[in-house]
Every structure is written in structure tokens, then in C-alpha cells.
Design a protein around this motif. Sequence first.
Motif, PDB file in Angstrom:
ATOM      1  N   LYS A 182      -3.234   6.458  -5.168  1.00 25.29           N
ATOM      2  CA  LYS A 182      -3.028   5.356  -6.102  1.00 25.29           C
ATOM      3  C   LYS A 182      -4.311   4.578  -6.304  1.00 25.29           C
ATOM      4  N   LEU A 222       0.806  -1.223   0.000  1.00 25.32           N
ATOM      5  CA  LEU A 222       0.000   0.000   0.000  1.00 25.32           C
ATOM      6  C   LEU A 222       0.838   1.271   0.000  1.00 25.32           C
ATOM      7  N   CYS A 223       1.970   1.249   0.657  1.00 21.82           N
ATOM      8  CA  CYS A 223       2.778   2.465   0.795  1.00 21.82           C
ATOM      9  C   CYS A 223       3.903   2.566  -0.228  1.00 21.82           C
ATOM     10  N   ARG A 275      -6.236   6.333   3.520  1.00 20.22           N
ATOM     11  CA  ARG A 275      -5.192   7.350   3.317  1.00 20.22           C
ATOM     12  C   ARG A 275      -4.507   7.202   1.966  1.00 20.22           C
ATOM     13  N   GLN A 276      -4.364   5.982   1.495  1.00 21.39           N
ATOM     14  CA  GLN A 276      -3.648   5.740   0.249  1.00 21.39           C
ATOM     15  C   GLN A 276      -4.533   5.880  -0.990  1.00 21.39           C
TER      16      GLN A 276
END
Length: 128
Positions: free
Chosen positions: A84, A49-50, A79-80
Motif C-alpha cells: 500500500k 497499517l494492516c 513489510r506493508q
Amino acid sequence: MTLGRIFEYFAMDYGEFVEEFPKFGQYRDTPVNALSSGEVRIAEIWLVLCSPAPFCILDEPFSFLAPVVVERIQALIRRQKPLKGIILSDHNYNALLEVADEVLLLSDGYVHLVRDRSDLVRYGYCRQ
């Protein structure tokens, strides 16, 4: 290979991970094979995810995780999402419905748009 080393290979900040999951502060120098499967799963989800990739796919990200961890993963997904494209595939429809912008159900060779739990009932995926 240690957990910290994996974060280095992916050029990811281990400190940011520990801020979200403080328990992992003690695992930086721990070999991955010494971690529980749930701990490995949390690290994997974070790395995917990051990552700087513009899209990611997570298969069953909520499976075999404690409810409090599921909530943290959901918060991370929220948050992501602006950064994306995220594709999730999961049988935990309650957790999925809370974070997904769009839910599609593949059933009997057809793809159905799911707006809420009642659609899942209608298509035979779950009961009332």
C-alpha cells in the motif's frame, strides 16, 4: 469498548497483532480507556497499517514511543510498503529516514526533496 472488539469491528486478526506485540495478549478484553496512551497508539498504528486500505496516512507515528517499539513500527512499515501507499508525517527524522522511500520537507512555503540528513541541515531543519 474493548481492544478485541475494536479489532472485530475492523475485521482485523487480533492474533496477528499479538504475534508482533506479545504484551497485548493480555489486553484483548481490556477496555481501551484502561490502556496507556502508548498502548493505544501502538494498536492504532497497527490497525491503520494492516487495514486493507490501499493508502494510509500516519501523523507522528514515532512520537512518544519507546525506541524498541519504534523499531517494531519501522519493521511493520517496511513489510506493508509493498502492499500500500503510506504517507508519514513525523518530526523524528532519524526514524523516518530509515523507512521512507522519499522524504519531503515543507519549509518557508517550499517543498524540498531530502536525500539524507545533510539536506535537513542545509534547509535549517536540524543542526550538524
